[in-house]
Design a protein around this motif. Structure first.
Motif, short mmCIF file in Angstrom:
data_model
loop_
_atom_site.label_atom_id
_atom_site.label_comp_id
_atom_site.label_asym_id
_atom_site.label_seq_id
_atom_site.Cartn_x
_atom_site.Cartn_y
_atom_site.Cartn_z
N VAL A 41 31.84 44.82 48.04
CA VAL A 41 31.76 45.42 46.71
C VAL A 41 32.53 44.60 45.69
O VAL A 41 33.40 43.80 46.05
CB VAL A 41 32.33 46.87 46.74
CG1 VAL A 41 31.52 47.77 47.65
CG2 VAL A 41 33.79 46.86 47.17
N PRO A 42 32.22 44.77 44.40
CA PRO A 42 33.00 44.06 43.36
C PRO A 42 34.42 44.61 43.26
O PRO A 42 34.70 45.73 43.70
CB PRO A 42 32.20 44.34 42.08
CG PRO A 42 31.40 45.57 42.37
CD PRO A 42 31.11 45.55 43.83
N ASN A 43 35.28 43.82 42.67
CA ASN A 43 36.70 44.18 42.55
C ASN A 43 36.89 45.50 41.80
O ASN A 43 37.81 46.27 42.10
CB ASN A 43 37.45 43.06 41.83
CG ASN A 43 38.96 43.25 41.91
OD1 ASN A 43 39.55 43.28 42.98
ND2 ASN A 43 39.59 43.39 40.74
N GLU A 44 36.00 45.78 40.84
CA GLU A 44 36.13 47.02 40.06
C GLU A 44 36.02 48.26 40.94
O GLU A 44 36.70 49.26 40.73
CB GLU A 44 35.05 47.07 38.96
CG GLU A 44 35.23 46.03 37.85
CD GLU A 44 34.79 44.63 38.26
OE1 GLU A 44 34.18 44.49 39.34
OE2 GLU A 44 35.06 43.69 37.49
N LYS A 45 35.16 48.19 41.95
CA LYS A 45 35.00 49.31 42.88
C LYS A 45 36.28 49.53 43.68
O LYS A 45 36.73 50.66 43.89
CB LYS A 45 33.83 49.02 43.82
CG LYS A 45 33.70 49.94 45.03
CD LYS A 45 33.04 51.25 44.68
CE LYS A 45 32.71 52.05 45.93
NZ LYS A 45 32.11 53.36 45.63
N LEU A 46 36.89 48.43 44.13
CA LEU A 46 38.15 48.53 44.88
C LEU A 46 39.27 49.07 44.01
O LEU A 46 40.10 49.84 44.47
CB LEU A 46 38.53 47.15 45.44
CG LEU A 46 37.54 46.54 46.44
CD1 LEU A 46 37.98 45.12 46.80
CD2 LEU A 46 37.44 47.39 47.69
N ASP A 47 39.28 48.66 42.74
CA ASP A 47 40.29 49.18 41.81
C ASP A 47 40.16 50.70 41.67
O ASP A 47 41.17 51.41 41.66
CB ASP A 47 40.13 48.53 40.42
CG ASP A 47 40.64 47.10 40.38
OD1 ASP A 47 41.42 46.73 41.28
OD2 ASP A 47 40.25 46.36 39.46
N ARG A 48 38.93 51.19 41.59
CA ARG A 48 38.72 52.64 41.46
C ARG A 48 39.14 53.37 42.73
O ARG A 48 39.82 54.40 42.67
CB ARG A 48 37.25 52.94 41.15
CG ARG A 48 36.82 52.60 39.73
CD ARG A 48 35.53 53.28 39.35
NE ARG A 48 34.43 52.96 40.25
CZ ARG A 48 33.65 51.88 40.13
NH1 ARG A 48 33.87 51.03 39.13
NH2 ARG A 48 32.67 51.67 40.97
#
Length: 245
Positions: free
Chosen positions: A54-61
């Motif tokens: 997944v993209p980094n934004e998904k991991l941040d969420r």
């Protein structure tokens, strides 16, 4: 108890898998590289764990913008141990058990750091109170560097309940407190023992102090009146190690 707990950090996830924890899914950042990542990737494939890139934004969420290092996992919550069974099992394996009681330590980072130090110093079990204690959540697990999966943790209705059980097994109780003239260096830690650390703001409660066999304080040579609880806990545990070596 939450259905799923999110943990993050490559090393913490590796520890969880190696400890046999039930991982539901691992989310990995696209393009992630490095030795630790490849170690995690190998473990995930070996254990047939579902993964998503997944993209980094998904991991941040998922990690609520914590330092996830490119890896997040959904894991079932830590299974808590029964204190009576733990005491019995520990006494079967050693004549000098070492337990750690946390009297309402409420900060998850302190809790995680304490778990990590406890695992490193051979503590046989950590005992917390159901009410007023920091949860075993993602931040706790991350701060413990995975040690939360390697050391038994028990929950009791009240710390005093645990003290009575420990005393019944001839385990001495020592409380870390400034309300004493006795130094940590005056106490015999080379015996069956349970160490009590108090909350960040109030320390060990008076009702618990009254039940303690010993009270001990750390010498403070500067102007600050107290240490962080996780640092103080490390000092107590390593004095125990020193005496027992």
């Amino acid at each position: 108890m939450e259905e799923n707990t999110v943990i993050f950090g490559i090393r913490a996830i590796i520890e969880a898998i190696e400890s046999g924890s039930s991982i539901n899914k691992v989310y990995l950042q696209k393009g992630l590289r490095g030795d630790l990542f490849f170690q995690l990737e190998k473990l995930v494939k070996k254990n047939k764990i579902s993964t998503s890139v997944v993209p980094n934004e998904k991991l941040d969420r998922l990690s609520k913008h914590s330092n996830h290092q490119g890896a997040v996992a959904k894991i079932s919550p830590v299974e808590f141990h029964d204190l009576e069974n733990l005491i019995e099992t520990t006494l079967e394996n050693t004549d000098k058990p070492l337990f750690l009681l946390l009297d309402q330590v409420s900060d998850v980072r302190n809790f995680g750091a304490i778990i990590r130090t406890a695992e490193c110093t051979g503590v046989h079990g950590i005992i917390i109170q159901k009410g007023g204690s920091a949860p075993v959540n993602a931040e706790t697990i991350k701060t413990s560097a995975g040690a939360a999966f390697k050391i038994p943790i028990c929950k009791v209705d009240h710390i005093k309940d645990a003290i009575f059980q420990l005393k019944a097994a001839d385990i001495k109780i020592v409380s870390a407190t400034e309300k004493t003239e006795d130094s940590i260096y005056d106490i015999n830690f080379n015996q069956p023992l349970a160490i009590i650390m108090g909350s960040e703001h109030k320390g060990v409660s008076n009702s618990v102090l009254k039940l303690s066999d010993y009270k001990a304080k750390l010498p403070l040579l500067g102007e600050i009146e107290s240490l962080n609880v996780s640092v103080a806990c490390g000092a107590f545990l390593y004095e125990t190690v020193r005496q027992r070596l």
